[in-house]
Design an enzyme around this catalytic site. Structure first.
Site, PDB file in Angstrom:
ATOM      1  N   LYS A  82       0.816  -1.221   0.000  1.00 45.73           N
ATOM      2  CA  LYS A  82       0.000   0.000   0.000  1.00 45.73           C
ATOM      3  C   LYS A  82       0.847   1.268   0.000  1.00 45.73           C
ATOM      4  CE  LYS A  82      -4.223  -1.739   0.163  1.00 45.73           C
ATOM      5  NZ  LYS A  82      -5.111  -1.559  -1.010  1.00 45.73           N
ATOM      6  N   GLU A 104      -9.951   6.011   3.035  1.00 47.59           N
ATOM      7  CA  GLU A 104     -10.799   4.964   3.577  1.00 47.59           C
ATOM      8  C   GLU A 104      -9.903   3.789   3.938  1.00 47.59           C
ATOM      9  OE1 GLU A 104     -10.234   5.441   0.424  1.00 47.59           O
ATOM     10  OE2 GLU A 104      -9.515   3.457  -0.162  1.00 47.59           O
ATOM     11  N   SER A 371       1.881  -9.653  -1.228  1.00 49.82           N
ATOM     12  CA  SER A 371       1.597  -8.223  -1.107  1.00 49.82           C
ATOM     13  C   SER A 371       1.742  -7.663   0.300  1.00 49.82           C
ATOM     14  CB  SER A 371       0.180  -7.944  -1.614  1.00 49.82           C
ATOM     15  OG  SER A 371      -0.748  -8.769  -0.938  1.00 49.82           O
TER      16      SER A 371
END
Lengths: 386, 256
Positions: A82, A104, A371
């Site tokens: 991220k 969010e 990830s």
């Protein structure tokens, strides 16, 4: 601006001018040498890029087929991919003279990554999070607070990720003059899907160089989990024109597609419009958006990025789904065999890669995007395994 | 029954269809009808991102009561047995898209719905929708915001056959104490640019608001959340409250 018929800007009129502003700013920054240098600098010395491409020897032996490589996004600062996007967008926000970030978050990973970027660049940061998720993800809520962000629990709708997006959009409608809405995946109105993909593409670009160094050829298959789909887009996109490289996106089948308790928008959804984009959504016959389920909070979203919808329709990528149970099994296998505890999201990709490797020959190559790391999931896994 | 638009200025009043249930929506609509020129009926949606808390909760109440799109159409069908005032449907795009754009518009029209507002459908994405509306004889209303540039406002005006809906402020729906300057500036601009009537909504909740907006040149004023709030408070027994509230609002149109 669109991916076939998918994407677009399905937003209330008031958001059209701020989206245009963002589009212009992003276009000019993309070409700007200083911006690229600065982004590259933070990616290297702050986030920890490049991440290694690791040959998972033990996992490969276990599966007994194709070679499995892991792209180690789990080793990044914050523990997941991220941050590739949040640093990029926060830098962009700074160049646009915005003083405030909103975002969010579902599991809290994007919230944490945004809070980190906000702290780093001195931007006031507020994170919308469904109150259900605030309850489920206490450590990440505390992390965000430690990083100086404010966490705003969202009580509307199903009180999860989709409602957090609604609430962030409601905020942005009133505050866009000084606020950047930092969307965390390849979703939302244009230019977000494209912009987030570009920031995440560093994953695939590095993978390409790294696999050429070791194997002197491109991989046969790329596997990544898909909620909104940013880590998958990041890995896939630089290989888009390498037609010999197959893409597999792994959605969350939750308790099983047939139970209705899942988040597999591409495998089981229909075309629709939500959160500014035309894409695939889990919805009833009236177009009401359904609540979703996955053991992996990061996959627990009723929609998917429009470029994935397009890649499915054109046949460029294949989308499959893996259940909670299968993901949990892969979580344990990777931990025991390789000493790597994956995020439950990434465990979905690992699970499918094991299945796939078995059907492939030993000289073929799979790259799995790992990830994120699994520390955030220990509590839930402990509960489920005991 | 032929629907006709009364002379401006208009009082436009809003309810969420199916809140608290379809039967009461019809009863409440008939009360609004006594004092309003146009009724705006919201289609309940799971993700009403342009709405503030009051209308969000109305959406939840309606969906919990099991309201389907078909019920929304049927409410208007019954309403048509009693009234020829225009009914404008306010909806998010997904329910329209899910039913098939042409199907949705045709069915709505057949049930006596006069016009439609699709909150999250800007002009650029509306080609198919506009065609369907033209085919079905459905009126269109597009929204304009305080930050909408003049050239866009002109296009919005052209695409809107009934009126242009001016969003008074930067934010979501919901009653506010005061009408912000942005509303008056937008009316001034819109009156210069638009040929269609312009109606102002978002945040309007008092007789004084109605009056000041009409005095500033608005051809109509939309009141939503303040009415919906009465249903939130009084549920199945809101008849009297709605009646006295809307009759009071009506007095804001003093020159009518």
């Amino acid at each position: 601006m669109k991916f076939g018929e998918f994407g677009g800007q399905f937003v209330p009129e008031v958001l059209i001018p701020p989206l245009r502003e963002l589009e212009r700013a992003y276009k000019s920054m993309k070409e700007d040498e200083n911006f690229r240098k600065e982004l590259d600098y933070y990616m290297r010395v702050y986030a920890g890029r490049p991440t290694p491409l690791y040959f998972a020897k033990n996992l490969t032996e276990y599966a007994g087929g194709a070679k499995i490589y892991l792209k180690r996004e789990d080793l990044l600062h914050s523990g997941a991919h991220k941050i590739n996007n949040t640093i990029g967008q926060a830098l962009l926000a700074k160049f646009m003279n915005k003083e405030r970030l909103i975002a969010e978050t579902g599991a809290g990973q994007h919230g944490v990554a945004t809070a980190i970027a906000g702290a780093l660049f001195g931007l006031k940061t507020e994170i919308y999070m469904g109150s259900e998720d605030v309850e489920r993800q206490k450590p990440n809520v505390f992390r965000m607070k430690l990083l100086g962000a404010e966490v705003i629990p969202v009580e509307s709708g199903s009180r999860t990720l989709k409602d957090a997006i609604n609430e962030a959009l409601r905020d942005w409608v009133a505050t866009f003059e000084y606020t950047h809405y930092l969307i965390g995946s390849v979703v939302g109105p244009h230019p977000y899907p494209e912009m987030v993909r570009d920031f995440q593409s560093v994953i695939g670009k590095e993978t390409k160089i790294q696999i050429m160094e070791v194997e002197e050829r491109l991989p046969d298959c790329l596997v990544a989990c898909v909620g909104g789909g940013s880590n998958a887009m990041g890995l896939f996109y630089p290989f888009l024109n390498n037609k010999s490289v197959k893409f597999v996106g792994v959605e969350a089948a939750g308790r099983g597609i047939e139970t209705g308790k899942h988040s597999a928008s591409l495998c089981a959804g229909k075309k629709g419009v939500l959160h500014g984009m035309l894409s695939y959504f889990l919805q009833d016959e009236d177009g009401q958006i359904l609540t979703t389920h996955s053991v992996a909070a990061g996959l627990d979203y009723p929609g998917v990025g429009p470029e994935h919808a397009w890649m499915m329709e054109t046949g460029r990528a294949e989308y499959v789904a893996v259940t909670d149970e299968e993901a949990l099994k892969a979580f344990s296998i990777l931990s025991k065999l390789e000493g790597i505890i994956p995020a439950l999201e990434s465990a979905h990709a690992v699970s499918y890669a094991i299945k796939l490797a078995k059907e492939m020959s030993r000289d073929e190559i799979i790259v799995v995007n790992l990830s994120g790391r699994g520390d955030k999931d220990l509590e839930i896994v402990m509960k489920l395994l005991s | 029954m032929t629907v006709t638009y009364p002379e401006t200025p208009w009082l436009v009043t809003f309810l969420t269809a199916g809140d608290p249930n379809p039967k009461l929506t019809l009863e409440y609509m008939l009360i609004l009808e006594k004092y309003s020129d146009i009724i705006e009926l919201g289609v309940p949606f799971s993700d009403p991102m342009a709405d503030g808390p009051t209308i969000q909760k109305a959406n939840v109440r309606s969906l919990k009561a099991g309201t389907k799109i078909r019920d929304v159409f049927n409410i208007v069908k019954e309403f048509r047995e009693h009234s020829k005032k225009p009914v404008i449907l306010m909806t998010y795009y997904n329910p329209v898209y899910a039913r098939g754009i042409e199907n949705f518009v045709r069915e709505a029209s057949e049930c006596g719905i006069t016009g439609m507002i699709v909150v999250d459908l800007p002009l650029e994405e509306s080609e198919e929708y506009l065609k369907a509306c033209e085919k079905a004889g459905m009126d269109t209303v597009f929204l304009a915001a305080p930050n909408t540039p003049d050239d866009r406002l002109r296009m919005i005006d052209e695409a809107s056959s009934a009126f242009v809906y001016l969003v008074s402020l930067f934010g979501t729906t919901g009653a506010r104490d005061n009408i912000p300057d942005t509303a008056f500036k937008l009316i001034g601009k819109a009156k210069k640019v638009c040929r269609k009537p312009v109606c102002v909504g978002f945040g309007v909740s008092k007789k004084e608001h109605v009056k000041s907006l009409v005095d500033a040149g608005a051809d109509g004023v939309v009141v939503g959340s303040a009415i919906v709030k009465l249903i939130e408070e009084f549920g199945n027994d809101a008849h009297q409250r709605i009646d006295s509230f809307v009759s009071e609002l009506r007095k804001g149109l003093s020159n009518k």
